[in-house]
Design an enzyme around this catalytic site. Sequence first.
Site, PDB file in Angstrom:
ATOM      1  N   ARG A 174       0.932  -1.156   0.050  1.00 36.64           N
ATOM      2  CA  ARG A 174      -0.049   0.024   0.044  1.00 36.64           C
ATOM      3  C   ARG A 174       0.814   1.226  -0.029  1.00 36.64           C
ATOM      4  O   ARG A 174       0.464   2.135   0.767  1.00 36.64           O
ATOM      5  CB  ARG A 174      -0.957   0.016   1.129  1.00 36.64           C
ATOM      6  CG  ARG A 174      -1.947  -0.975   1.363  1.00 36.64           C
ATOM      7  CD  ARG A 174      -2.784  -0.733  -0.051  1.00 36.64           C
ATOM      8  NE  ARG A 174      -4.228  -1.491   0.152  1.00 36.64           N
ATOM      9  CZ  ARG A 174      -4.159  -2.859  -0.156  1.00 36.64           C
ATOM     10  NH1 ARG A 174      -3.248  -3.437  -0.498  1.00 36.64           N
ATOM     11  NH2 ARG A 174      -5.305  -3.517   0.128  1.00 36.64           N
ATOM     12  N   SER A 245     -10.896  -0.470   2.760  1.00 35.08           N
ATOM     13  CA  SER A 245      -9.978  -0.710   4.005  1.00 35.08           C
ATOM     14  C   SER A 245      -9.599   0.770   4.433  1.00 35.08           C
ATOM     15  O   SER A 245      -9.054   1.462   3.938  1.00 35.08           O
ATOM     16  CB  SER A 245      -8.853  -1.525   3.904  1.00 35.08           C
ATOM     17  OG  SER A 245      -9.033  -3.011   3.608  1.00 35.08           O
ATOM     18  N   GLU A 341      -5.548   4.445   6.230  1.00 33.48           N
ATOM     19  CA  GLU A 341      -5.063   3.996   4.744  1.00 33.48           C
ATOM     20  C   GLU A 341      -5.639   5.244   3.724  1.00 33.48           C
ATOM     21  O   GLU A 341      -4.661   5.743   3.047  1.00 33.48           O
ATOM     22  CB  GLU A 341      -5.632   2.852   4.338  1.00 33.48           C
ATOM     23  CG  GLU A 341      -5.777   2.363   2.929  1.00 33.48           C
ATOM     24  CD  GLU A 341      -4.374   2.542   2.118  1.00 33.48           C
ATOM     25  OE1 GLU A 341      -3.263   2.242   2.628  1.00 33.48           O
ATOM     26  OE2 GLU A 341      -4.506   2.928   1.030  1.00 33.48           O
TER      27      GLU A 341
HETATM   28  N1  EPU Z   1     -11.402 -10.454   9.943  1.00 35.43           N
HETATM   29  C1  EPU Z   1     -11.962 -10.626  11.267  1.00 35.43           C
HETATM   30  N2  EPU Z   1     -12.967  -9.666  11.361  1.00 35.43           N
HETATM   31  C2  EPU Z   1     -13.140  -8.771  10.589  1.00 35.43           C
HETATM   32  C3  EPU Z   1     -12.693  -8.696   9.123  1.00 35.43           C
HETATM   33  C4  EPU Z   1     -11.666  -9.377   9.179  1.00 35.43           C
HETATM   34  O1  EPU Z   1     -11.805 -11.442  12.033  1.00 35.43           O
HETATM   35  O2  EPU Z   1     -14.057  -7.994  10.593  1.00 35.43           O
HETATM   36  C5  EPU Z   1     -10.281 -11.462   9.655  1.00 35.43           C
HETATM   37  C6  EPU Z   1     -10.617 -12.486   8.761  1.00 35.43           C
HETATM   38  O3  EPU Z   1     -11.329 -13.457   9.259  1.00 35.43           O
HETATM   39  C7  EPU Z   1      -9.234 -12.685   8.114  1.00 35.43           C
HETATM   40  C8  EPU Z   1      -8.718 -11.729   8.225  1.00 35.43           C
HETATM   41  O4  EPU Z   1      -9.135 -10.935   9.284  1.00 35.43           O
HETATM   42  O5  EPU Z   1      -9.006 -13.992   8.544  1.00 35.43           O
HETATM   43  C9  EPU Z   1      -8.404 -10.718   6.933  1.00 35.43           C
HETATM   44  O6  EPU Z   1      -9.585 -10.261   6.382  1.00 35.43           O
HETATM   45  P1  EPU Z   1      -9.743 -10.215   4.875  1.00 35.43           P
HETATM   46  O7  EPU Z   1      -9.281 -11.471   4.182  1.00 35.43           O
HETATM   47  O8  EPU Z   1     -11.173  -9.869   4.588  1.00 35.43           O
HETATM   48  O9  EPU Z   1      -8.753  -9.050   4.219  1.00 35.43           O
HETATM   49  P2  EPU Z   1      -8.334  -7.815   4.965  1.00 35.43           P
HETATM   50  O10 EPU Z   1      -6.776  -7.959   5.426  1.00 35.43           O
HETATM   51  O11 EPU Z   1      -9.316  -7.368   5.892  1.00 35.43           O
HETATM   52  C10 EPU Z   1      -7.124  -7.107   2.873  1.00 35.43           C
HETATM   53  C11 EPU Z   1      -6.913  -5.717   2.205  1.00 35.43           C
HETATM   54  C12 EPU Z   1      -8.395  -5.570   1.290  1.00 35.43           C
HETATM   55  C13 EPU Z   1      -8.340  -6.644   0.405  1.00 35.43           C
HETATM   56  C14 EPU Z   1      -8.258  -8.062   1.096  1.00 35.43           C
HETATM   57  C15 EPU Z   1      -8.344  -9.120   0.228  1.00 35.43           C
HETATM   58  C16 EPU Z   1      -5.662  -4.078   3.503  1.00 35.43           C
HETATM   59  C17 EPU Z   1      -5.561  -2.961   4.248  1.00 35.43           C
HETATM   60  N3  EPU Z   1      -6.718  -4.509   2.920  1.00 35.43           N
HETATM   61  O12 EPU Z   1      -8.107  -6.759   3.522  1.00 35.43           O
HETATM   62  O13 EPU Z   1      -8.278  -4.368   0.554  1.00 35.43           O
HETATM   63  O14 EPU Z   1      -9.469  -6.626  -0.611  1.00 35.43           O
HETATM   64  O15 EPU Z   1      -7.256  -8.049   1.851  1.00 35.43           O
HETATM   65  O16 EPU Z   1      -7.156  -9.472  -0.192  1.00 35.43           O
HETATM   66  O17 EPU Z   1      -4.671  -4.839   2.843  1.00 35.43           O
HETATM   67  C18 EPU Z   1      -8.651  -2.010   0.333  1.00 35.43           C
HETATM   68  O18 EPU Z   1      -7.417  -1.771   0.430  1.00 35.43           O
HETATM   69  O19 EPU Z   1      -9.488  -0.969   0.539  1.00 35.43           O
HETATM   70  C19 EPU Z   1      -9.148  -3.424   0.488  1.00 35.43           C
HETATM   71  C20 EPU Z   1     -10.298  -3.558   0.512  1.00 35.43           C
END
Ligand code: EPU
Length: 345
Positions: A174, A245, A341
């Site tokens: 990012r 995010s 972010e």
């Molecule tokens: N999780 C929770 N509770 C929540 C949200 C997430 O326990 O409310 C846990 C999920 O179960 C999972 C982990 O956290 O095990 C990660 O969650 P997720 O796979 O949804 O991905 P993320 O890390 O929250 C990142 C990117 C997203 C991207 C997704 C998929 C960042 C800051 N965000 O989200 O990017 O779509 O991975 O690759 O790196 C964005 O930048 O706007 C964005 C949406």
Amino acid sequence: MNSGQNASSHPKSSPNLDLQDRNTFGFDASAELAYEITATDQISGIMQEIAEKQLTWRVLGGGSNVILPKVLPGATLLMNITGQQIITADASSTLIAVGGGVNWHEFVAWTLENDLPGLENLALIPGTVGAAPIQNIGAYGVEIGEYIDSVEAFDSKSHAFVTLTKDACQFAYRDSYFKKNPHHYIVTKVVFKIPKLWHARIHYADLAKQFSKNSSPSSEDVFLAVCKIRTHKLPDPKVIGNAGSFFQNPIVPNEQYETLLQKHPGLVSYPDAAGKRKLAAGWLIDQCGFKGRRMGDVGVYEKQALVLVNHGNGTAEDILGLAKCIQDKVRKEFGVSLDIEPNIL
Ligand code: EPU
């Protein structure tokens, strides 16, 4: 490029331009002075005018990664250069030049229609092509920096157009040179390099689950799966204002991760650069009990704690107030700092 590039025209500015439809949070905001850029040859004149008037300036793409105040002072450049074109193709890869104002998701769909798979994991990310290298957009195990050959931009210091190689862009999680130096370049065109050799990249947990019974999906299958997951997990900005995010996933030293894991065995994390660990900020926020919580007209999305939302009449101050509560609580509970972010303008 197949449109806009050669149409020379005098810079046209609009005072007090409404930006409510040009920021995905849907904040009530306006630009003191806006310039719409539809061709590269307008930029030099616009920047000269801005320098003469001694205005501050910034570029606005799709408005999907910004927090806007009620009035954006100075000049706001609306990047609307369109057009996409295959420049060269050889046995190993295809180079595609794309205007900064092209809608990101439409470009991804176009690559698949033209049998150029590779970007399908990045489907449905809101925003424009020109904004993609700024924060090095990423999702489902893929970052766009991997597929960028070069970036064409107007250099506001030398007042000339330049081409930045991928290395010069300094892509990281990012992050990029553009993000660290917001008043240097105006990105006008991105050149993508799509390798001919393709394999589905489905190792990311959500995708691996979707394809547990199909280990060799097509790029179209992956595209549709990503669209399905995102539609399910993330709010549609047209329905409920948000900027994806809201925090970056924090990267901590391995020792800190080990200590945290002992205390919190459910901690979700991913390996990162040597000796570091990336923690799932959504998990940390969720554990603090924020999911679905509302503070006035802003809140935390009910299905994904990493996404803050505007329920209607929220403002930049409201969202930053909620963000501060979350940051304080996560620091108190886990000793981890969360970085915001989107760009706070
Ligand atoms: N999780 C929770 N509770 C929540 C949200 C997430 O326990 O409310 C846990 C999920 O179960 C999972 C982990 O956290 O095990 C990660 O969650 P997720 O796979 O949804 O991905 P993320 O890390 O929250 C990142 C990117 C997203 C991207 C997704 C998929 C960042 C800051 N965000 O989200 O990017 O779509 O991975 O690759 O790196 C964005 O930048 O706007 C964005 C949406």
